[in-house]
Motif scaffolding. Sequence first.
Motif, PDB file in Angstrom:
ATOM      1  N   ALA A 252      18.089  21.824  57.331  1.00  0.00           N
ATOM      2  CA  ALA A 252      18.915  22.595  58.255  1.00  0.00           C
ATOM      3  C   ALA A 252      20.346  22.055  58.255  1.00  0.00           C
ATOM      4  O   ALA A 252      21.316  22.823  58.297  1.00  0.00           O
ATOM      5  N   SER A 253      20.485  20.748  58.186  1.00  0.00           N
ATOM      6  CA  SER A 253      21.803  20.128  58.169  1.00  0.00           C
ATOM      7  C   SER A 253      22.555  20.503  56.894  1.00  0.00           C
ATOM      8  O   SER A 253      23.747  20.820  56.935  1.00  0.00           O
ATOM      9  N   LEU A 254      21.867  20.480  55.763  1.00  0.00           N
ATOM     10  CA  LEU A 254      22.481  20.866  54.492  1.00  0.00           C
ATOM     11  C   LEU A 254      22.885  22.340  54.511  1.00  0.00           C
ATOM     12  O   LEU A 254      23.971  22.697  54.047  1.00  0.00           O
ATOM     13  N   GLN A 255      22.020  23.181  55.057  1.00  0.00           N
ATOM     14  CA  GLN A 255      22.340  24.606  55.132  1.00  0.00           C
ATOM     15  C   GLN A 255      23.551  24.833  56.050  1.00  0.00           C
ATOM     16  O   GLN A 255      24.413  25.662  55.768  1.00  0.00           O
ATOM     17  N   SER A 256      23.604  24.077  57.119  1.00  0.00           N
ATOM     18  CA  SER A 256      24.735  24.191  58.035  1.00  0.00           C
ATOM     19  C   SER A 256      26.025  23.748  57.354  1.00  0.00           C
ATOM     20  O   SER A 256      27.066  24.399  57.493  1.00  0.00           O
ATOM     21  N   MET A 257      25.948  22.660  56.598  1.00  0.00           N
ATOM     22  CA  MET A 257      27.128  22.178  55.874  1.00  0.00           C
ATOM     23  C   MET A 257      27.561  23.185  54.810  1.00  0.00           C
ATOM     24  O   MET A 257      28.753  23.445  54.633  1.00  0.00           O
TER      25      MET A 257
ATOM     26  N   SER B 108      32.431  29.085  54.739  1.00  0.00           N
ATOM     27  CA  SER B 108      33.368  29.626  55.712  1.00  0.00           C
ATOM     28  C   SER B 108      34.772  29.091  55.452  1.00  0.00           C
ATOM     29  O   SER B 108      35.757  29.834  55.502  1.00  0.00           O
ATOM     30  N   LEU B 109      34.856  27.807  55.162  1.00  0.00           N
ATOM     31  CA  LEU B 109      36.140  27.193  54.853  1.00  0.00           C
ATOM     32  C   LEU B 109      36.748  27.804  53.590  1.00  0.00           C
ATOM     33  O   LEU B 109      37.943  28.111  53.556  1.00  0.00           O
ATOM     34  N   LEU B 110      35.935  28.020  52.556  1.00  0.00           N
ATOM     35  CA  LEU B 110      36.426  28.633  51.321  1.00  0.00           C
ATOM     36  C   LEU B 110      36.922  30.051  51.565  1.00  0.00           C
ATOM     37  O   LEU B 110      37.964  30.457  51.036  1.00  0.00           O
ATOM     38  N   LYS B 111      36.199  30.816  52.384  1.00  0.00           N
ATOM     39  CA  LYS B 111      36.632  32.176  52.701  1.00  0.00           C
ATOM     40  C   LYS B 111      37.958  32.156  53.466  1.00  0.00           C
ATOM     41  O   LYS B 111      38.855  32.959  53.206  1.00  0.00           O
ATOM     42  N   THR B 112      38.068  31.226  54.392  1.00  0.00           N
ATOM     43  CA  THR B 112      39.305  31.100  55.168  1.00  0.00           C
ATOM     44  C   THR B 112      40.475  30.733  54.255  1.00  0.00           C
ATOM     45  O   THR B 112      41.573  31.291  54.374  1.00  0.00           O
ATOM     46  N   LEU B 113      40.237  29.792  53.331  1.00  0.00           N
ATOM     47  CA  LEU B 113      41.286  29.395  52.386  1.00  0.00           C
ATOM     48  C   LEU B 113      41.682  30.561  51.474  1.00  0.00           C
ATOM     49  O   LEU B 113      42.860  30.754  51.174  1.00  0.00           O
ATOM     50  N   GLU B 114      40.697  31.339  51.034  1.00  0.00           N
ATOM     51  CA  GLU B 114      40.980  32.496  50.187  1.00  0.00           C
ATOM     52  C   GLU B 114      41.822  33.533  50.939  1.00  0.00           C
ATOM     53  O   GLU B 114      42.788  34.080  50.407  1.00  0.00           O
TER      54      GLU B 114
END
Length: 107
Positions: A9-14, A20-26
């Motif tokens: 679950a932690s890996l999936q959350s990361m 999300s960060l990549l989409k925001t950067l794009e």
Amino acid sequence: MTNHSLRQASLQSMEAEIESLLKTLETLKDDASDESRKTLKTLKSNAESALRHSRSLLGDAYAEVKSKTRETGLATRDYAQEHPWTTAGVAVGALGLLAAYLMCSRR
């Protein structure tokens, strides 16, 4: 097992956070590109406007210089025709000064 599922679950959350960060950067990159394009268009438009204005000013100045040069040439021709001996004397004097300058500069 709970420890393993907690890690999963932690890996999936990361992974979700990274996506999300990549989409925001794009999105940020696209927005910056759009803004840069707008800025470049504005700069290009301003430069073209300044160039047109400069060409207009230079065209006007060229026409004025051309007119003045023509008037001066005609006035010189008319004066030379009316006063040929004076013109010849001035021409000989100018040649004499040029010759004297050239002789002095060689020394």
